[in-house]
Scaffold this motif. Structure first.
Motif, mmCIF file in Angstrom:
data_model
loop_
_atom_site.group_PDB
_atom_site.id
_atom_site.type_symbol
_atom_site.label_atom_id
_atom_site.label_comp_id
_atom_site.label_asym_id
_atom_site.label_seq_id
_atom_site.Cartn_x
_atom_site.Cartn_y
_atom_site.Cartn_z
ATOM 1 N N MET A 1 -75.187 -59.210 -7.520
ATOM 2 C CA MET A 1 -74.782 -58.152 -8.800
ATOM 3 C C MET A 1 -75.846 -57.756 -9.439
ATOM 4 S SD MET A 1 -71.401 -58.802 -8.521
ATOM 5 C CE MET A 1 -71.084 -58.279 -10.220
ATOM 6 N N ASP A 2 -77.090 -57.946 -9.069
ATOM 7 C CA ASP A 2 -78.207 -57.320 -9.905
ATOM 8 C C ASP A 2 -78.664 -56.160 -9.053
ATOM 9 O OD1 ASP A 2 -79.122 -58.718 -7.734
ATOM 10 O OD2 ASP A 2 -81.171 -59.377 -8.576
ATOM 11 N N ILE A 3 -79.414 -55.496 -9.577
ATOM 12 C CA ILE A 3 -80.215 -54.095 -9.092
ATOM 13 C C ILE A 3 -81.618 -53.927 -9.281
ATOM 14 C CG2 ILE A 3 -80.192 -51.751 -9.413
ATOM 15 C CD1 ILE A 3 -77.279 -51.636 -10.525
ATOM 16 N N ASN A 4 -82.119 -53.781 -7.973
ATOM 17 C CA ASN A 4 -83.431 -53.786 -8.103
ATOM 18 C C ASN A 4 -84.040 -52.489 -7.704
ATOM 19 O OD1 ASN A 4 -83.842 -56.613 -8.387
ATOM 20 N ND2 ASN A 4 -83.753 -56.858 -5.671
ATOM 21 N N ILE A 5 -84.769 -51.929 -8.473
ATOM 22 C CA ILE A 5 -85.395 -50.667 -8.394
ATOM 23 C C ILE A 5 -86.886 -50.665 -8.374
ATOM 24 C CG2 ILE A 5 -85.530 -48.482 -9.702
ATOM 25 C CD1 ILE A 5 -83.328 -49.225 -11.357
ATOM 26 N N MET A 6 -87.517 -49.826 -7.237
ATOM 27 C CA MET A 6 -88.909 -49.719 -7.231
ATOM 28 C C MET A 6 -89.288 -48.619 -7.672
ATOM 29 S SD MET A 6 -90.804 -49.465 -3.395
ATOM 30 C CE MET A 6 -90.271 -51.067 -2.768
ATOM 31 N N VAL A 7 -90.430 -48.680 -8.430
ATOM 32 C CA VAL A 7 -91.256 -47.603 -9.276
ATOM 33 C C VAL A 7 -92.389 -47.123 -8.336
ATOM 34 C CG1 VAL A 7 -92.165 -46.574 -11.266
ATOM 35 C CG2 VAL A 7 -90.400 -48.404 -11.346
ATOM 36 N N VAL A 8 -92.325 -45.812 -7.870
ATOM 37 C CA VAL A 8 -93.500 -45.303 -7.070
ATOM 38 C C VAL A 8 -94.099 -43.973 -7.695
ATOM 39 C CG1 VAL A 8 -92.424 -46.449 -4.925
ATOM 40 C CG2 VAL A 8 -92.095 -43.985 -5.800
ATOM 41 N N GLY A 9 -95.132 -43.374 -7.121
ATOM 42 C CA GLY A 9 -95.795 -42.334 -7.630
ATOM 43 C C GLY A 9 -97.456 -42.294 -7.200
ATOM 44 N N ILE A 10 -97.980 -41.206 -7.699
ATOM 45 C CA ILE A 10 -99.398 -41.333 -7.504
ATOM 46 C C ILE A 10 -100.068 -41.931 -8.582
ATOM 47 C CG2 ILE A 10 -99.406 -39.231 -6.405
ATOM 48 C CD1 ILE A 10 -100.026 -37.587 -8.940
ATOM 49 N N PRO A 11 -101.336 -42.388 -8.749
ATOM 50 C CA PRO A 11 -101.903 -43.062 -9.780
ATOM 51 C C PRO A 11 -101.845 -42.318 -11.285
ATOM 52 C CG PRO A 11 -103.522 -43.171 -8.088
ATOM 53 C CD PRO A 11 -102.258 -42.248 -7.866
ATOM 54 N N ASN A 12 -101.856 -43.266 -12.270
ATOM 55 C CA ASN A 12 -101.827 -42.972 -13.705
ATOM 56 C C ASN A 12 -100.916 -42.078 -14.172
ATOM 57 O OD1 ASN A 12 -103.387 -43.673 -15.904
ATOM 58 N ND2 ASN A 12 -104.614 -41.891 -15.829
ATOM 59 N N VAL A 13 -99.742 -42.003 -13.633
ATOM 60 C CA VAL A 13 -98.471 -41.112 -14.338
ATOM 61 C C VAL A 13 -97.555 -41.900 -14.958
ATOM 62 C CG1 VAL A 13 -98.683 -39.447 -12.435
ATOM 63 C CG2 VAL A 13 -97.231 -41.556 -12.000
ATOM 64 N N GLY A 14 -97.574 -43.144 -15.458
ATOM 65 C CA GLY A 14 -96.976 -43.909 -16.282
ATOM 66 C C GLY A 14 -95.779 -44.921 -15.569
ATOM 67 N N LYS A 15 -96.068 -45.565 -14.355
ATOM 68 C CA LYS A 15 -95.451 -46.094 -13.765
ATOM 69 C C LYS A 15 -95.151 -47.677 -14.547
ATOM 70 C CE LYS A 15 -97.631 -46.086 -9.859
ATOM 71 N NZ LYS A 15 -98.402 -45.126 -10.205
ATOM 72 N N SER A 16 -96.235 -48.253 -14.868
ATOM 73 C CA SER A 16 -96.375 -49.456 -15.604
ATOM 74 C C SER A 16 -95.938 -49.341 -16.834
ATOM 75 C CB SER A 16 -97.851 -49.985 -15.532
ATOM 76 O OG SER A 16 -98.275 -50.368 -14.206
ATOM 77 N N SER A 17 -96.629 -48.333 -17.707
ATOM 78 C CA SER A 17 -95.861 -47.876 -18.949
ATOM 79 C C SER A 17 -94.253 -47.870 -18.981
ATOM 80 C CB SER A 17 -96.419 -46.628 -19.398
ATOM 81 O OG SER A 17 -98.122 -46.751 -19.493
ATOM 82 N N ASP B 1 -92.998 -52.894 -10.004
ATOM 83 C CA ASP B 1 -94.338 -51.898 -10.120
ATOM 84 C C ASP B 1 -95.040 -51.724 -8.607
ATOM 85 O OD1 ASP B 1 -95.848 -50.143 -11.315
ATOM 86 O OD2 ASP B 1 -97.057 -51.595 -12.423
ATOM 87 N N THR B 2 -95.422 -50.727 -8.419
ATOM 88 C CA THR B 2 -96.164 -50.520 -7.286
ATOM 89 C C THR B 2 -97.786 -49.611 -7.548
ATOM 90 O OG1 THR B 2 -95.125 -48.326 -6.754
ATOM 91 C CG2 THR B 2 -94.101 -50.336 -5.693
ATOM 92 N N PRO B 3 -98.580 -49.856 -6.700
ATOM 93 C CA PRO B 3 -99.779 -49.057 -6.880
ATOM 94 C C PRO B 3 -99.707 -47.494 -6.655
ATOM 95 C CG PRO B 3 -99.937 -50.001 -4.722
ATOM 96 C CD PRO B 3 -98.608 -50.699 -5.304
ATOM 97 N N GLY B 4 -100.457 -46.794 -7.394
ATOM 98 C CA GLY B 4 -100.129 -45.263 -7.083
ATOM 99 C C GLY B 4 -100.773 -44.937 -5.767
ATOM 100 N N ILE B 5 -100.200 -44.117 -5.081
ATOM 101 C CA ILE B 5 -100.350 -43.781 -3.860
ATOM 102 C C ILE B 5 -100.532 -42.203 -3.768
ATOM 103 C CG2 ILE B 5 -99.932 -43.763 -1.080
ATOM 104 C CD1 ILE B 5 -98.593 -46.522 -1.973
ATOM 105 N N PHE B 6 -101.653 -41.642 -3.183
ATOM 106 C CA PHE B 6 -101.780 -40.236 -2.904
ATOM 107 C C PHE B 6 -101.444 -39.846 -1.693
ATOM 108 C CE2 PHE B 6 -105.531 -40.625 -6.342
ATOM 109 C CZ PHE B 6 -104.962 -39.512 -7.095
ATOM 110 N N GLU B 7 -101.091 -38.522 -1.569
ATOM 111 C CA GLU B 7 -101.224 -37.970 0.000
ATOM 112 C C GLU B 7 -102.453 -38.077 0.771
ATOM 113 O OE1 GLU B 7 -99.834 -33.886 2.177
ATOM 114 O OE2 GLU B 7 -100.069 -33.749 0.096
ATOM 115 N N PRO B 8 -102.581 -38.652 1.795
ATOM 116 C CA PRO B 8 -103.958 -39.153 2.484
ATOM 117 C C PRO B 8 -104.852 -37.843 2.355
ATOM 118 C CG PRO B 8 -102.397 -40.074 3.726
ATOM 119 C CD PRO B 8 -101.428 -39.182 2.579
#
Length: 325
Positions: A141-157, A201-208
């Motif tokens: 019944m619950d919903i799990n959402i993964m937050v992704v993106g490059i570093p320092n764009v506001g994921k944790s915020s 929450d996940t770590p920011g990940i750049f294009e390699p």
């Protein structure tokens, strides 16, 4: 040097190509592997990106790796951008062509309160999940959402803002001012009770591999890359070039300059004098060592960059979205 002699550069000289050995730290590769591993327990993906670079710098590998789930793109920090309707329409059109249909422009906080755009996020995700097939989680019944993106764009915020706005609770993942603060896939955090929604929450990940130096510099201007990777003085020089190119000379008033300037060394020397940014060097003379003060260009560059990143030198798009190919 100043307004009466002002001649603007037509292009930016990058000089020798900077080293990118710290561009894609080891924890980023490990983080992407872990994200794929827990994907079966996730119902929806939120990718956050900086609205000042709505097209440049996204990691296409994130969407490719996680595209089996409903996907929402947030273009965050709109308080630092001056949009026109033409800009917004061009951005939506660009992403429609990339098969990214769900895009929301966000600002997390406004006058210390959650911005109205934040309240659109959870309903949008719930709607996407309800319209999808939850192959691995049909009975949950619950919903799990993964937050992704490059570093320092506001994921944790974002997680902290949603938790405060929906549940009235403080806490959540720790937020850092510099990129790379979150270095591992974290435990889930509840951000809504009706329905029960949890964000991961996940770590920011750049294009390699970044091949376009202008993209790398834009990422640096938005503080998604540590300044030492490019060198703060070089990033400051690119900022000066960009401000002049946009014909935005707010920096002249902010730093008490008599007019626009194209030489970054002259600008940084002026900022050093204005903000007392000096370093002491020992100089050998005929009568012995003498300690002299010289401008600290890296510290002056940091002052210049900080003013831009806080919106004190004007708000504008770094991407030319109207002519993007």
């Amino acid at each position: 040097k100043y307004s009466q002699e002002f001649t603007m550069r037509n292009q930016f000289d990058f000089g020798p190509k900077p080293s990118f050995k710290h561009w894609f730290p080891r924890h980023m590769g490990k983080g992407l592997i872990k994200m794929r591993r827990v994907l079966k327990n996730v119902d929806c993906i939120i990718e956050i990106h900086d609205a000042r670079i709505p097209i440049s710098g996204r990691n296409p590998g994130l969407q490719q790796a996680l595209s089996s789930k409903p996907y929402l793109l947030l273009l965050n920090k709109i308080d630092l951008v001056q949009f026109t309707k033409q800009h917004v329409d061009a951005i939506f059109e660009f992403y429609r062509e990339k098969n990214v249909e769900n895009v929301i422009f966000t600002e997390l906080l406004s006058a210390g309160q959650c911005h109205p755009s934040v309240h659109r996020i959870i309903p949008a995700c719930v709607n996407l999940v309800q319209k999808s097939h939850r192959h691995d989680r049909e009975g949950d019944m619950d919903i799990n959402i993964m937050v992704v993106g490059i570093p320092n764009v506001g994921k944790s915020s974002l997680i902290k803002a949603l938790r405060a706005g929906n549940l009235g609770r403080k806490g959540g993942p720790e937020v850092g001012r510099n990129p790379g603060h979150t270095r591992a896939v974290m435990n889930r955090v509840q951000v809504s009770s009706n329905p029960a929604v949890y964000l991961l929450d996940t770590p920011g990940i750049f294009e390699p591999h970044i091949t376009d130096m202008h993209v790398g510099m834009k990422l640096a201007l938005c503080n998604t890359v540590h300044d030492h990777v490019m060198g703060p003085s070089m990033v400051a020089d690119y900022l000066l070039y960009t401000l002049n190119k946009h014909r935005d000379f707010t920096y002249t008033k902010y730093f008490n300059l008599p007019g626009p300037i194209d030489c970054s060394l002259t600008l940084l020397k002026h900022i050093s004098n204005e903000t007392n940014q000096f370093q002491t060097r020992a100089v050998q003379t005929g009568t012995g060592k003498v300690h002299v003060k010289i401008p600290d260009f890296d510290q002056a560059a940091s002052v210049f960059l900080k003013a831009f990143r806080e919106g004190k030198l004007g708000n504008f798009l770094l991407d030319d979205v109207l002519n993007f190919e």
